[in-house]
Motif scaffolding. Structure first.
Motif: not given
Length: 248
Positions: A170-196
């Protein structure tokens, strides 16, 4: 078996599929200017075209966003997929009279299957959604980093929502740059996959969000990962500049 074993007709792509993919891609560019009623209609037609008759349970009355989308799909009943695709195309043309597909219905061309951004347009969310009903996914859609920080927890960092998307998608889809940075900084797997099996890099590349692409690549996102259709982020990239960025 060699390629000569296949006739030209075996490799022909139905033109309506080509135009449908073009219409779906164009919708992503104009969805912010479309009202919620039209977006619900578009959503229902898209689901009917790609999935057929509604086959999921009706969401709870307490989840009005999902319930509205479910109704828009379910109301189409047994409508054939091809008819839904034609109505979808006509609706996009009605919403933007300046748009003309590259592929014309009635023509035939050989092509590989295209990748269509499947995320739900931003303004489809219920306008009157109460604050206490919102979760981390809703705050990302709104671009609300402050509220996201309060709602974020390890339990939801790597789960998929009703649309088969994770927070990072959702962060990448919405171009939410600051949110994307925050998620990554908090340890979210950058290669996490969706249902497809698509990563956030697929989304950013397809939508043309260059800054998100840079953030993901700097966080060691893998551009070689392929989705369920065998396509990498390079295959779905918005333009040649983005392809060069991904290659570099």
């Amino acid at each position: 078996m060699s390629t000569s074993d296949f006739s030209d007709s075996d490799m022909d792509i139905d033109p309506i599929d080509e135009v449908f993919s073009e219409a779906a891609e164009h919708l992503q560019k104009i969805h912010n200017s479309i009202d919620s009623t039209d977006l619900l209609e578009i959503y229902g037609l898209y689901k009917q075209a790609t999935c057929g008759r509604c086959n999921t349970q009706k969401p709870s009355v307490f989840n009005m966003q999902s319930r509205s989308k479910w109704c828009a799909w379910n109301d189409l009943g047994e409508m054939p997929s091809e008819e839904a695709k034609r109505l979808y195309i006509e609706k996009v043309q009605k919403l933007d009279s300046t748009w003309q597909p590259k592929q014309k219905l009635g023509d035939k061309q050989k092509s590989s299957p295209g990748w269509v951004v499947h995320s739900i347009p931003q303004r489809l969310e219920e306008a009157d959604q109460k604050e206490h009903e919102k979760n981390a996914f809703d705050y990302i859609k709104e671009g609300n980093l402050i509220q996201l920080q309060n709602a974020l927890s390890s339990e939801i960092m790597e789960i998929l929502d009703e649309n088969g998307m994770g927070l990072i998608h959702w962060a990448a889809d919405r171009n939410a740059v600051d949110i994307l940075k925050h998620l990554i900084e908090n340890g979210l797997d950058v290669n996490f996959r969706d249902s497809e099996q698509q990563t956030a890099l697929h989304y950013a590349a397809s939508c043309g969000h260059i800054e998100c692409i840079r953030i993901l690549l700097n966080a060691n996102a893998d551009p070689s990962i392929k989705d369920a259709d065998g396509q990498s982020c390079l295959d779905v990239a918005d333009n040649s500049d983005i392809c060069e960025l991904l290659k570099s």
